[in-house]
Motif scaffolding. Structure first.
Motif, PDB file in Angstrom:
ATOM      1  N   PHE A  94     -24.868  -0.577   3.939  1.00  0.00           N
ATOM      2  CA  PHE A  94     -24.257   0.472   4.409  1.00  0.00           C
ATOM      3  C   PHE A  94     -22.434   0.702   3.983  1.00  0.00           C
ATOM      4  CE2 PHE A  94     -27.282  -0.400   7.599  1.00  0.00           C
ATOM      5  CZ  PHE A  94     -28.185  -0.009   7.493  1.00  0.00           C
ATOM      6  N   GLN A  95     -22.137  -0.877   3.326  1.00  0.00           N
ATOM      7  CA  GLN A  95     -20.656  -0.898   3.680  1.00  0.00           C
ATOM      8  C   GLN A  95     -20.534  -0.655   2.201  1.00  0.00           C
ATOM      9  OE1 GLN A  95     -17.243  -3.859   3.452  1.00  0.00           O
ATOM     10  NE2 GLN A  95     -19.008  -4.702   3.375  1.00  0.00           N
ATOM     11  N   ILE A  96     -21.457  -0.663   1.209  1.00  0.00           N
ATOM     12  CA  ILE A  96     -21.760  -0.612  -0.137  1.00  0.00           C
ATOM     13  C   ILE A  96     -21.228   1.275  -0.093  1.00  0.00           C
ATOM     14  CG2 ILE A  96     -22.584  -1.281  -2.306  1.00  0.00           C
ATOM     15  CD1 ILE A  96     -21.109  -3.041  -1.226  1.00  0.00           C
ATOM     16  N   LYS A  97     -21.798   2.252  -0.052  1.00  0.00           N
ATOM     17  CA  LYS A  97     -22.166   2.753  -0.206  1.00  0.00           C
ATOM     18  C   LYS A  97     -20.971   4.014   0.424  1.00  0.00           C
ATOM     19  CE  LYS A  97     -27.454   3.452   0.699  1.00  0.00           C
ATOM     20  NZ  LYS A  97     -28.685   3.773   1.376  1.00  0.00           N
ATOM     21  N   ALA A  98     -20.338   2.923   1.426  1.00  0.00           N
ATOM     22  CA  ALA A  98     -19.482   3.842   2.236  1.00  0.00           C
ATOM     23  C   ALA A  98     -18.016   4.217   0.744  1.00  0.00           C
ATOM     24  CB  ALA A  98     -18.812   3.169   3.228  1.00  0.00           C
ATOM     25  N   LEU A  99     -18.248   2.621   0.462  1.00  0.00           N
ATOM     26  CA  LEU A  99     -17.024   1.764  -0.794  1.00  0.00           C
ATOM     27  C   LEU A  99     -17.190   2.476  -1.761  1.00  0.00           C
ATOM     28  CD1 LEU A  99     -17.337  -1.948  -0.014  1.00  0.00           C
ATOM     29  CD2 LEU A  99     -15.508  -0.146   0.607  1.00  0.00           C
TER      30      LEU A  99
ATOM     31  N   LEU B  76      -7.110   0.065   1.313  1.00  0.00           N
ATOM     32  CA  LEU B  76      -8.792   0.367   1.889  1.00  0.00           C
ATOM     33  C   LEU B  76      -9.406  -0.255   1.961  1.00  0.00           C
ATOM     34  CD1 LEU B  76      -8.110   4.308   0.451  1.00  0.00           C
ATOM     35  CD2 LEU B  76      -7.479   3.653   1.835  1.00  0.00           C
ATOM     36  N   GLY B  77     -10.352   0.138   3.638  1.00  0.00           N
ATOM     37  CA  GLY B  77     -11.759  -0.628   3.349  1.00  0.00           C
ATOM     38  C   GLY B  77     -12.351  -0.212   4.340  1.00  0.00           C
ATOM     39  N   PHE B  78     -13.101  -0.713   5.014  1.00  0.00           N
ATOM     40  CA  PHE B  78     -14.028  -0.011   6.616  1.00  0.00           C
ATOM     41  C   PHE B  78     -14.133  -1.419   7.360  1.00  0.00           C
ATOM     42  CE2 PHE B  78     -15.757   2.665   2.595  1.00  0.00           C
ATOM     43  CZ  PHE B  78     -15.236   3.694   3.657  1.00  0.00           C
TER      44      PHE B  78
ATOM     45  N   ILE C 221      -9.263  -2.899  -3.131  1.00  0.00           N
ATOM     46  CA  ILE C 221     -10.069  -2.112  -1.782  1.00  0.00           C
ATOM     47  C   ILE C 221     -10.839  -3.521  -1.016  1.00  0.00           C
ATOM     48  CG2 ILE C 221     -11.904  -0.665  -1.610  1.00  0.00           C
ATOM     49  CD1 ILE C 221     -11.042   0.546  -4.309  1.00  0.00           C
ATOM     50  N   ALA C 222     -10.587  -3.264  -0.018  1.00  0.00           N
ATOM     51  CA  ALA C 222     -10.931  -4.557   0.935  1.00  0.00           C
ATOM     52  C   ALA C 222     -12.805  -3.954   1.124  1.00  0.00           C
ATOM     53  CB  ALA C 222     -10.545  -4.775   2.512  1.00  0.00           C
ATOM     54  N   SER C 223     -13.248  -5.569   1.872  1.00  0.00           N
ATOM     55  CA  SER C 223     -14.305  -5.670   2.583  1.00  0.00           C
ATOM     56  C   SER C 223     -14.548  -5.735   3.621  1.00  0.00           C
ATOM     57  CB  SER C 223     -15.460  -7.079   1.673  1.00  0.00           C
ATOM     58  OG  SER C 223     -15.154  -8.574   1.780  1.00  0.00           O
ATOM     59  N   GLU C 224     -15.286  -5.845   4.533  1.00  0.00           N
ATOM     60  CA  GLU C 224     -15.336  -5.878   5.792  1.00  0.00           C
ATOM     61  C   GLU C 224     -15.076  -7.111   6.187  1.00  0.00           C
ATOM     62  OE1 GLU C 224     -18.372  -9.093   5.554  1.00  0.00           O
ATOM     63  OE2 GLU C 224     -17.877  -6.649   4.814  1.00  0.00           O
ATOM     64  N   ALA C 225     -14.889  -8.329   5.511  1.00  0.00           N
ATOM     65  CA  ALA C 225     -14.298  -9.684   6.126  1.00  0.00           C
ATOM     66  C   ALA C 225     -13.117  -9.724   5.815  1.00  0.00           C
ATOM     67  CB  ALA C 225     -14.946 -10.656   4.359  1.00  0.00           C
ATOM     68  N   TRP C 226     -12.427  -9.276   5.000  1.00  0.00           N
ATOM     69  CA  TRP C 226     -10.842  -9.380   4.819  1.00  0.00           C
ATOM     70  C   TRP C 226     -10.202  -7.645   5.502  1.00  0.00           C
ATOM     71  CZ3 TRP C 226      -7.408  -7.099   1.584  1.00  0.00           C
ATOM     72  CH2 TRP C 226      -7.821  -6.520   1.066  1.00  0.00           C
ATOM     73  N   ALA C 227     -10.878  -6.734   5.546  1.00  0.00           N
ATOM     74  CA  ALA C 227     -10.302  -5.667   6.062  1.00  0.00           C
ATOM     75  C   ALA C 227      -8.874  -5.876   6.888  1.00  0.00           C
ATOM     76  CB  ALA C 227     -11.211  -4.244   6.123  1.00  0.00           C
ATOM     77  N   THR C 228      -9.415  -6.796   8.085  1.00  0.00           N
ATOM     78  CA  THR C 228      -9.020  -6.292   9.601  1.00  0.00           C
ATOM     79  C   THR C 228      -7.678  -7.533   9.237  1.00  0.00           C
ATOM     80  OG1 THR C 228      -9.964  -6.731  10.640  1.00  0.00           O
ATOM     81  CG2 THR C 228     -10.041  -4.433  10.402  1.00  0.00           C
ATOM     82  N   ALA C 229      -7.646  -8.473   8.424  1.00  0.00           N
ATOM     83  CA  ALA C 229      -7.660 -10.168   9.261  1.00  0.00           C
ATOM     84  C   ALA C 229      -5.964  -9.315   9.071  1.00  0.00           C
ATOM     85  CB  ALA C 229      -7.501 -10.458   7.615  1.00  0.00           C
ATOM     86  N   LYS C 230      -5.472  -9.963  10.202  1.00  0.00           N
ATOM     87  CA  LYS C 230      -3.907 -10.160  10.895  1.00  0.00           C
ATOM     88  C   LYS C 230      -3.056 -11.013   9.994  1.00  0.00           C
ATOM     89  CE  LYS C 230      -3.657  -8.683  15.323  1.00  0.00           C
ATOM     90  NZ  LYS C 230      -3.066  -7.909  16.480  1.00  0.00           N
ATOM     91  N   ALA C 231      -3.664 -11.871   9.630  1.00  0.00           N
ATOM     92  CA  ALA C 231      -2.319 -12.488   9.137  1.00  0.00           C
ATOM     93  C   ALA C 231      -2.674 -12.012   7.573  1.00  0.00           C
ATOM     94  CB  ALA C 231      -3.439 -14.402   9.173  1.00  0.00           C
TER      95      ALA C 231
END
Length: 410
Positions: free
Chosen positions: A156-161, A281-283, A258-268
């Motif tokens: 699902f993520q890949i189709k969105a990316l 950008l990312g999801f 362009i971020a994958s979901e594994a690091w898209a919201t990594a605060k550090a």
């Protein structure tokens, strides 16, 4: 009155307890975030056990093991637990007696480790419920019939990316990823999906989990020698941190990430490399709220952490002190043995730690849902009416003894 039966849930997570690694290792090897996942699993178990509308006549229990994000360690731990065997070797104590076998596993965080555990436990038919493994390969029910997850498939993520790249009319994109099943399958899907929008890969580069100087040099040379300014990366937070540090040193700051979901919201990452990642950008994984979790996570003190090697290590790393009577030998800094004794006045309210940060409950929420997924499956089994069950001749599943394969029965 029905007899209460204790069922066991096992969770794997990386970086929470001592692993078979060198005496001194990188400070970032300890993951306070993973500890939050573990404690959320325990919180969910306790919450369910207090409810009267869900499993009223059953109690959930748990064992905890650390996979160290390592396949051999994870496979060994899972085999011990599905057989009810205690841990042996250095660090084992008299309390490590034979335990009730674990009929369900919550984990692993990594797709590759999850695949290895599933293949190893195939003959046991033990369900594996992952909260972070997103590889589309795990959706193959013929190969992994006992696998479930609260994390969406990468499909699902890949189709969105691919649609995201097409939306901005980027047709020349660099694609990189860590050497793993997660990245390989994701990149393979992206190349196939993006081709539908006439997007061409400027390069495809895989790099090792542990980035040596030659590996970093090879990666940055690939990036700099290309005319592509858009780059898509599939990896975790720690691998990208090393790459971004190198990019800063070489003044590679012109990229559109362009971020994958594994690091898209990594605060550090965002706080340390905001100059490089500006405009990324990312999801993101869907977030949720867990009432009362904040108070539970913060309800630790120097006395209560002594009951767990997990918590002792966390406390010593967070406050840079030594807990009284601590046997923790998992030292992250060479001066760790010289730490002052903890005063007992340390409080999580006075420091920031990812462990107690509940503002972005994404993977944590997946852990919470994984435990509830299991609880509802068991609840359905416990309320099954004979003659209307899902098995042959309408029979119901067995709870005494609990047969693991019946928990994940379609």
């Amino acid at each position: 009155m029905c007899q209460t039966k204790k069922l066991v849930i096992l969770t794997f997570q990386d970086g929470a307890i001592p692993c078979p690694v060198p005496k001194y290792y990188k400070p970032d090897s300890f993951s306070a975030r993973a500890l939050r996942w573990m404690r959320t699993m325990i919180f969910a178990v306790m919450e369910i056990n207090q409810r009267q509308d869900l499993l009223p006549n059953l109690s959930l229990g748990y064992h905890v093991r650390d996979s160290c994000d390592d396949i051999p360690v994870s496979v060994k731990g899972s085999l011990l637990l599905v057989n009810g065997q205690p841990e042996t070797g250095p660090g084992a104590s008299c309390t490590d007696v034979r335990r009730q076998p674990s009929p369900v596993i919550v984990g692993d965080a990594a797709s590759g480790v999850s695949m290895a555990v599933l293949r190893t436990l195939g003959s046991f038919n033990v369900p594996l419920v992952s909260y972070f493994a997103s590889c589309s390969c795990l959706s193959n029910k013929r190969e992994f019939p006992a696998f479930m997850r609260t994390m969406p498939s990468d499909e699902f993520q890949i189709k969105a990316l691919a649609r995201l790249v097409h939306y901005f009319r980027w047709t020349w994109v660099g694609v990189i990823g860590v050497e793993s099943d997660y990245a390989r399958f994701a990149i393979q899907l992206f190349l196939k999906e993006s081709a539908r929008y006439n997007v061409c890969p400027a390069y495809v580069h895989f790099y090792p989990v542990t980035l040596s100087r030659p590996a970093l040099r090879e990666l940055t040379n690939t990036i700099q020698s290309s005319t592509a300014t858009v780059i898509l990366n599939f990896s975790g937070e720690s691998e990208l941190q090393t790459i971004l540090k190198e990019c800063r040193q070489q003044n590679i700051t012109h990229l559109q990430w362009i971020a994958s979901e594994a690091w898209a919201t990594a605060k550090a990452l965002w706080s340390d490399y905001s100059d490089i990642l500006q405009g990324t950008l990312g999801f993101a994984i869907r977030k949720g709220e867990i009432p009362n979790l904040d108070n539970y996570l913060r309800g630790l003190n120097a006395s209560s952490v002594q009951a767990s090697h997990f918590l002792t290590e966390f406390w010593e790393e967070t406050f840079n002190c030594r807990v009284s009577g601590s046997l923790n030998a998992h030292i992250h800094k060479e001066d760790g043995h010289n730490r002052r004794p903890c005063s007992g006045r340390e409080s999580l309210d006075n420091v920031y730690t990812p462990y107690a940060d509940v503002t972005q409950l994404r993977v944590t929420y997946n852990v919470y849902k994984a435990v509830y997924l299991i609880a509802h499956a068991l609840h359905d089994m416990s309320t099954c009416v004979p003659g209307q069950g899902p098995f042959q001749n309408g029979t119901c599943g067995s709870l005494k003894p609990l047969l693991p394969w019946q928990v994940s029965y379609p």
